[in-house]
Design an enzyme around this catalytic site. Structure first.
Site, PDB file in Angstrom:
ATOM      1  N   ASP A 143       0.891  -1.229   0.003  1.00  0.00           N
ATOM      2  CA  ASP A 143      -0.057  -0.066  -0.018  1.00  0.00           C
ATOM      3  C   ASP A 143       0.831   1.192  -0.104  1.00  0.00           C
ATOM      4  O   ASP A 143       2.176   0.916   0.225  1.00  0.00           O
ATOM      5  CB  ASP A 143      -0.926  -0.049   1.203  1.00  0.00           C
ATOM      6  CG  ASP A 143      -1.709   1.193   1.415  1.00  0.00           C
ATOM      7  OD1 ASP A 143      -2.503   1.801   0.611  1.00  0.00           O
ATOM      8  OD2 ASP A 143      -1.512   1.752   2.529  1.00  0.00           O
TER       9      ASP A 143
ATOM     10  N   ASP B 167      -0.475   5.101   0.795  1.00  0.00           N
ATOM     11  CA  ASP B 167      -0.716   6.069   1.603  1.00  0.00           C
ATOM     12  C   ASP B 167      -0.532   5.530   3.281  1.00  0.00           C
ATOM     13  O   ASP B 167      -1.419   4.810   3.551  1.00  0.00           O
ATOM     14  CB  ASP B 167      -2.071   6.677   1.441  1.00  0.00           C
ATOM     15  CG  ASP B 167      -2.116   7.399   0.247  1.00  0.00           C
ATOM     16  OD1 ASP B 167      -1.374   8.366  -0.133  1.00  0.00           O
ATOM     17  OD2 ASP B 167      -2.997   7.101  -0.774  1.00  0.00           O
TER      18      ASP B 167
END
Length: 240
Positions: A12, A14
């Site tokens: 991922d 953010d």
């Protein structure tokens, strides 16, 4: 059975690799000031993770009793966010992990819920960021993800792994299986997404989120998951 060594790492972005979750919080708190409210705190933010944009915005408006529509709030928030993305930077340990994996030939891919435009705004100034992943970057608006099937559904990781395996096929290498992958995540929807994909998840919650993840952590006890306080704690040479 958990493999002694994993063959690929799926990330991922953010809040996992970059500090952009803090910039989201900052932008929302700046907007609150217009109404004499705020700041946005993690007891509220934890409830917003994984929700569609307008749905999350409605919760914010109701909680903080803001005299504005969800659409108006979203437009203002995006304008403020756009002024902050140039400050996006690596979180502690992120650059070092990516560099180690790249140098040692470990396949890596990025699966972010950010759309392509926001992805570019957050990363264009970070020299070499996209080079870590090459063609294996999947954004939230990627048409290979079935419509309405973003996190916590597993499909973004299937697309990431599919991209890696297409490249491996061209090199006459065996495909990597989901259970042979590590998924790195910070948010609850992403953790659930990684587990649904049958990967092993490295969960690195935001430091301020730890006080609010207890029920989820207890519910997921025994699953293929490890919680870290920071990526600096990840014992990379033992896992990949």
């Amino acid at each position: 059975m958990v493999p002694s060594k994993f063959k690929a790492c799926l990330f991922d972005m953010d809040g996992t690799l970059l500090n952009t979750e803090d910039l989201y919080t900052e932008a929302t708190s700046d907007l609150f000031k217009e109404f004499g409210k705020g700041p946005l705190t993690w007891d509220v933010k934890i409830k917003l993770q994984g929700l569609p944009g307008l749905e999350a915005t409605k919760i914010i408006i109701d909680h903080y009793q803001l005299p504005i529509t969800a659409e108006e709030f979203a437009k203002k928030a995006m304008e403020i966010q756009a002024t902050k993305w140039h400050r996006a930077n690596y979180l502690p340990g992120a650059f070092e992990i990516l560099a180690h994996l790249k140098q040692n030939g470990i396949p890596i891919a990025l699966g972010t819920s950010s759309n392509k435009l926001n992805f570019e705004r957050k990363t264009n100034h970070l020299e070499g960021f996209t080079d870590f992943f090459g063609d294996h970057i999947v954004t939230g608006d990627d048409t290979r993800i079935p419509k309405g099937k973003g996190k916590p559904e597993p499909y973004i990781w299937y697309v990431c792994l599919g991209s890696l395996n297409e490249h491996r096929k061209s090199q006459n290498l065996e495909p990597i299986k989901p259970e042979e992958c590590l998924v790195f995540e910070d948010g609850i929807p992403g953790v659930l997404s990684g587990l649904a994909a049958d990967a092993h998840v490295i969960w690195v919650p935001h430091p301020e989120a730890h006080a609010y993840i207890g029920p989820v952590k207890e519910k997921l006890a025994g699953r293929k998951m490890q919680i870290l306080n920071s990526l600096t704690e990840f014992p990379i040479e033992r896992w990949v």
